[in-house]
Design an enzyme around this catalytic site. Structure first.
Site, PDB file in Angstrom:
ATOM      1  N   ASP A 122      -2.862 -13.068  -4.194  1.00  0.00           N
ATOM      2  CA  ASP A 122      -2.489 -11.661  -4.112  1.00  0.00           C
ATOM      3  C   ASP A 122      -1.065 -11.522  -3.562  1.00  0.00           C
ATOM      4  O   ASP A 122      -0.267 -10.710  -4.053  1.00  0.00           O
ATOM      5  CB  ASP A 122      -3.484 -10.914  -3.209  1.00  0.00           C
ATOM      6  CG  ASP A 122      -3.188  -9.427  -3.135  1.00  0.00           C
ATOM      7  OD1 ASP A 122      -3.257  -8.759  -4.181  1.00  0.00           O
ATOM      8  OD2 ASP A 122      -2.856  -8.953  -2.033  1.00  0.00           O
TER       9      ASP A 122
ATOM     10  N   GLY B 158     -13.497  -4.118   5.609  1.00  0.00           N
ATOM     11  CA  GLY B 158     -13.056  -3.753   4.258  1.00  0.00           C
ATOM     12  C   GLY B 158     -11.656  -4.166   3.907  1.00  0.00           C
ATOM     13  O   GLY B 158     -11.092  -3.708   2.911  1.00  0.00           O
TER      14      GLY B 158
ATOM     15  N   ALA C  52       0.846  -1.201   0.000  1.00  0.00           N
ATOM     16  CA  ALA C  52       0.000   0.000   0.000  1.00  0.00           C
ATOM     17  C   ALA C  52       0.879   1.248   0.000  1.00  0.00           C
ATOM     18  O   ALA C  52       1.677   1.441  -0.911  1.00  0.00           O
ATOM     19  CB  ALA C  52      -0.985  -0.024   1.169  1.00  0.00           C
TER      20      ALA C  52
ATOM     21  N   LYS D 256       2.522  -9.998  -5.324  1.00  0.00           N
ATOM     22  CA  LYS D 256       3.411  -9.027  -4.683  1.00  0.00           C
ATOM     23  C   LYS D 256       4.841  -9.573  -4.572  1.00  0.00           C
ATOM     24  O   LYS D 256       5.821  -8.847  -4.777  1.00  0.00           O
ATOM     25  CB  LYS D 256       2.877  -8.669  -3.300  1.00  0.00           C
ATOM     26  CG  LYS D 256       1.561  -7.896  -3.335  1.00  0.00           C
ATOM     27  CD  LYS D 256       1.004  -7.669  -1.936  1.00  0.00           C
ATOM     28  CE  LYS D 256      -0.334  -6.941  -1.986  1.00  0.00           C
ATOM     29  NZ  LYS D 256      -0.933  -6.772  -0.643  1.00  0.00           N
TER      30      LYS D 256
END
Length: 823
Positions: free
Chosen positions: A686, A672, A619, A690
């Site tokens: 995922d 979320g 992020a 990465k």
């Protein structure tokens, strides 16, 4: 005794209607602006658009067009209506008769053209003269209510020229004598016809070139030795650039004669270029003023200007040019080649706008009007035919569709680095320079570029020299889901602060979701997000959206991909080729096939375009930038150990605190952290993407299939529906309780981690237990952690740790990348 004297000129836009003419009268007769007798002459152009109408009438007459009479009557009505609106009924009779006489004379002239079936340059000049003659007549009548003794001066009586019809040359000495003699006999204010003159010998009507009314005023002012010559137009003086192409352009208070000449030569339209020379010869200031904003200071053009606050004075451009190039080994060391070329071009009346010659003498380039290309080819063939035939010189090479941008300013003299700033600004925005010219006076740097890049180049240069403390960033955003919509909220909230503190002006130019796209030539509003998209009529098309960004051709453009699409990243090269930066949290491109990853990196590197994808891993954490810094500084990456899923970090940290697996997954979904289907996170795919990105950035060329994966979930989970999966979560609690218990018995903690062995070229992901003193054990909540073991950091790894999931932090990371590009 009047302390100063002036000649005023009002252009077509200033005399476009009765109301505007009334405004001129009020302005000239304002005692707070001019003393009695201060204004010696008022030069007027034809009504706005009338000269073009007269040219069209001449063309129709030569073609015997039946619509000629109707258009002539419309021209007559326009002038009669203006006169009727300006004068009371009792004062109209004589002026209306004068208008009728002029219209009848024009009609007879057009009839003669129609009978001959052609219109010579001499006749066209005579036809065009009626615009100024009608205008001066009507303007003078408007003045008479305030100044009864005002007179009309037909400039053909005082301005003597040669017989080059269409752009006649003034006979200065004879003209000055006539002007002085006339004004010595006439003390009254003179309303003078601009643009027109007459031959010295035969008194045939000539014109001074389109825009020649400015020159008329300058000639009068020089002859009368006035204090100032004022050119009243429809803009606030000379601007730093053309405001139609550079919205941030602003007026220049003062420029020198030399600067004004350069700016006018290279496209500044405010003043007719030949106007400046008579003022230079007489050292009389020219002042450019705005009729519609008369109190604005305007621009003074003087012999020596004061210090400028900016390194340059202005930027101008000429578009729709051709570049002709003469080259060949037979030119090297041969005296007179350039002279022969320019003599040949001059013989065919081809005006050369810019010249550049290589020091090797192998090539001479000239910029000319495209209309002269055929003549130039003919001229070169006639002059160099033998050399071309023998192969010593190549046939003339022609490039069309070009433009010239010029940076002008006396402050550039002896200022190191000015050329570097010009070409860096152009190069950073993908503007290719075809040819360069700079005089030894250092007053002007000119570059020939593609005509399609003209506006982009002007804006880039304007930002570089006049807005160095600010920068406009043009944004195109595709994908307005959770991350994209949060980004828009952050942009809206921070926009004013960025402009105030960093000088960064973010302008949203395009917005798209998976259904629609909002494309506009205007700036879109970041909030409310749905407004522009709900109103949008265009269905979403990824390629069309990218092509719109490319077609807009704006400087400092940034494309933001907030999708999870496979299609959009494959189109990034279209953006890189046009020097459009890309910022993305979309992992699909750089974690796709190795060939795609390599091609994207190569395309961005080749054009030196920012390609920022920091948020693809961790992020907003500075993971990829830290890795890049290590590699660039010459460190060797030995291994990378990481927890790369904020979702899985949250779940495992929750289980470590005694929360069952099923409850931890449900809470992560509610907050979320997970995808709509949590299996996408729990599958580890995922994380694998990465890890693949990290490995590639560290120099390990892996494909996704080469990453060893230990799945968290039983194989049958992939065949369940989402509803079945969520209902069956509790059945997995016991399995994870056992794994946690085994780890605790060994004084360890369980994580879903990744390990890259950069020396062996391998990578693996899966659940693993680590000792309690391991960096992973310091994780809390949805934290991510990446530990780099390198040659320099071999005993204690370099650790990057922090929140690694959530729309807020991911959007903030994207936003940071945008700001990084702006700075």
């Amino acid at each position: 005794m009047v302390s100063s004297t002036k000649v005023l000129k009002f252009g077509g836009s200033s005399v476009g209607s009765a109301a505007r003419i009334r405004g001129i009268v009020e302005l000239v007769c304002d005692p707070n602006r001019y003393q009695p007798g201060e204004v010696r002459a008022v030069v007027v152009s034809a009504f706005q658009g009338v000269t073009d109408t007269l040219v069209a009438l001449a063309q129709r007459a030569s073609c015997r067009d039946a619509s000629l009479e109707e258009e002539l009557r419309a021209l007559e009505r326009r002038h009669i209506d203006a006169l009727s609106e300006l004068l009371p009924a009792t004062a109209r009779s004589s002026p209306l008769a004068s208008v009728k006489v002029l219209i009848n004379e024009l009609s007879d002239l057009l009839q003669g053209v129609s009978l001959l079936g052609e219109c010579s340059a001499r006749t066209l000049d005579h036809i065009m003269s009626f615009g100024e003659r009608l205008s001066a007549l009507i303007v003078a009548q408007a003045f008479r209510s305030t100044l009864p003794s005002i007179e009309v001066l037909d400039a053909r009586k005082v301005i003597a020229t040669n017989d080059e019809f269409g752009s006649a040359r003034v006979h200065t000495q004879e003209t000055h004598e006539r002007i002085r003699a006339h004004f010595a006999r006439h003390e009254e204010l003179q309303v003078v016809t601009g643009f027109i003159a007459s031959t010295e010998q035969d008194a045939l009507t000539t014109t001074l070139g389109r825009g020649g009314s400015d020159l008329t005023a300058s000639i009068l002012g020089a002859a009368l030795q006035v204090t100032e010559i004022e050119i009243w137009t429809d803009v606030d003086g000379m601007l730093t650039a053309d405001p139609r192409k550079v919205p941030k352009a602003f007026p220049i208070p003062e420029v020198t004669f030399e600067e004004a000449m350069e700016l006018c030569h290279f496209g500044a339209k405010v003043i007719y270029p030949p106007t400046i020379q008579p003022a230079v010869d007489a050292n009389i200031p020219l002042v450019i003023k705005n009729t519609f904003c008369p109190d604005a200071p305007g621009t003074r053009i003087v012999e020596s200007a004061g210090d400028h606050p900016f390194p340059i004075t202005g930027i101008s451009s000429i578009n729709k040019l051709a570049l002709i190039r003469l080259e060949g080994s037979g030119m090297v060391g041969v005296a007179g080649t350039a002279m022969r070329l320019f003599r040949a071009l001059a013989a065919h009346k081809i005006n050369v706008i810019l010249i550049t010659q290589a020091s090797s003498e192998h090539t001479i380039c000239c910029a000319i009007d495209p209309a002269g290309v055929i003549g130039a080819e003919r001229a070169v063939q006639e002059e160099f035919g033998l050399e071309i035939q023998s192969g010593l010189i190549e046939p003339l090479h022609v490039e069309l569709g070009l433009a010239i941008v010029s940076v002008v300013g006396e402050s550039m003299r002896s200022s190191p680095g000015m050329s570097g700033r010009v070409f860096t600004a152009l190069g950073a925005n993908g503007v290719n320079v075809v040819a360069i010219a700079q005089g030894s006076s250092e007053l002007n740097i000119s570059a020939v570029i593609s005509g399609n890049d003209e506006a982009k180049a002007l804006n880039a240069l304007h930002d570089e020299f006049f807005m160095s403390n600010s920068k406009t960033i043009n944004l195109w955003i595709v994908g307005v889901g959770l991350i994209g919509s949060t980004l828009l909220q952050q942009v809206a909230a921070q926009r004013d602060t960025l402009q105030r503190t960093l000088g960064v002006d973010l302008q949203l130019r395009g917005l798209a979701n998976s259904r629609k796209m909002a494309l506009s030539g205007d700036i879109l509003s970041p909030l409310p997000i749905t407004t522009d998209l709900l109103d949008a009529q265009s269905p979403y098309d990824a390629r069309a959206f990218l092509e719109h960004a490319v077609g807009a051709n704006l400087p400092n453009s940034v494309f933001v991909d907030c999708t999870a699409s496979d299609e959009v990243p494959r189109l990034y090269p279209l953006l890189f080729d046009r020097s459009i930066a890309v910022v993305t949290p979309n992992k699909r491109g750089i974690s796709g096939p190795l060939e795609l990853y390599a091609s994207l990196r190569a395309a961005a590197s080749r054009r030196r375009v920012p390609f920022l994808h920091e948020t693809c891993v961790g992020a907003a954490l500075p993971v990829l930038s830290t890795l890049a810094d290590l590699v660039r500084s010459g460190d060797s990456i030995l291994s990378i150990e990481a927890v790369l899923s904020g979702t899985l970090s949250f779940i495992f940290n929750s289980m470590a605190n005694g929360i069952p697996f099923s409850s931890a997954v449900r809470e992560a979904k509610e907050q979320g952290y997970t995808e709509p289907d949590p299996r996408e996170d729990l599958s580890g795919m995922d994380v694998a993407r990465k890890v693949l990105i990290l490995a590639r950035e560290a120099g390990v060329p892996l494909e996704l299939r080469q990453i060893a994966m230990s799945p968290m979930l039983p194989p049958e989970a992939s065949s369940w529906t989402l509803h079945q999966f969520m209902d069956s979560l509790h059945s997995l609690d016991h399995h994870f309780e056992q794994l946690l218990e085994e780890a605790e018995n060994e004084s360890k903690r369980l994580f879903f981690g990744a390990f890259i062995d950069c020396q062996a070229g391998t990578a693996e992901i899966g659940m693993r237990s680590v000792p309690l003193d391991h960096p992973f054990c310091a994780l809390r909540g949805a934290d991510n952690l990446v530990a780099f073991s390198t040659r320099r950091y071999c005993q204690h790894p370099l650790v990057v740790k922090g929140p690694g999931a959530g729309a807020e932090v991911t959007a903030a990371g994207v936003f940071s990348d945008i700001i990084r590009i702006a700075r």
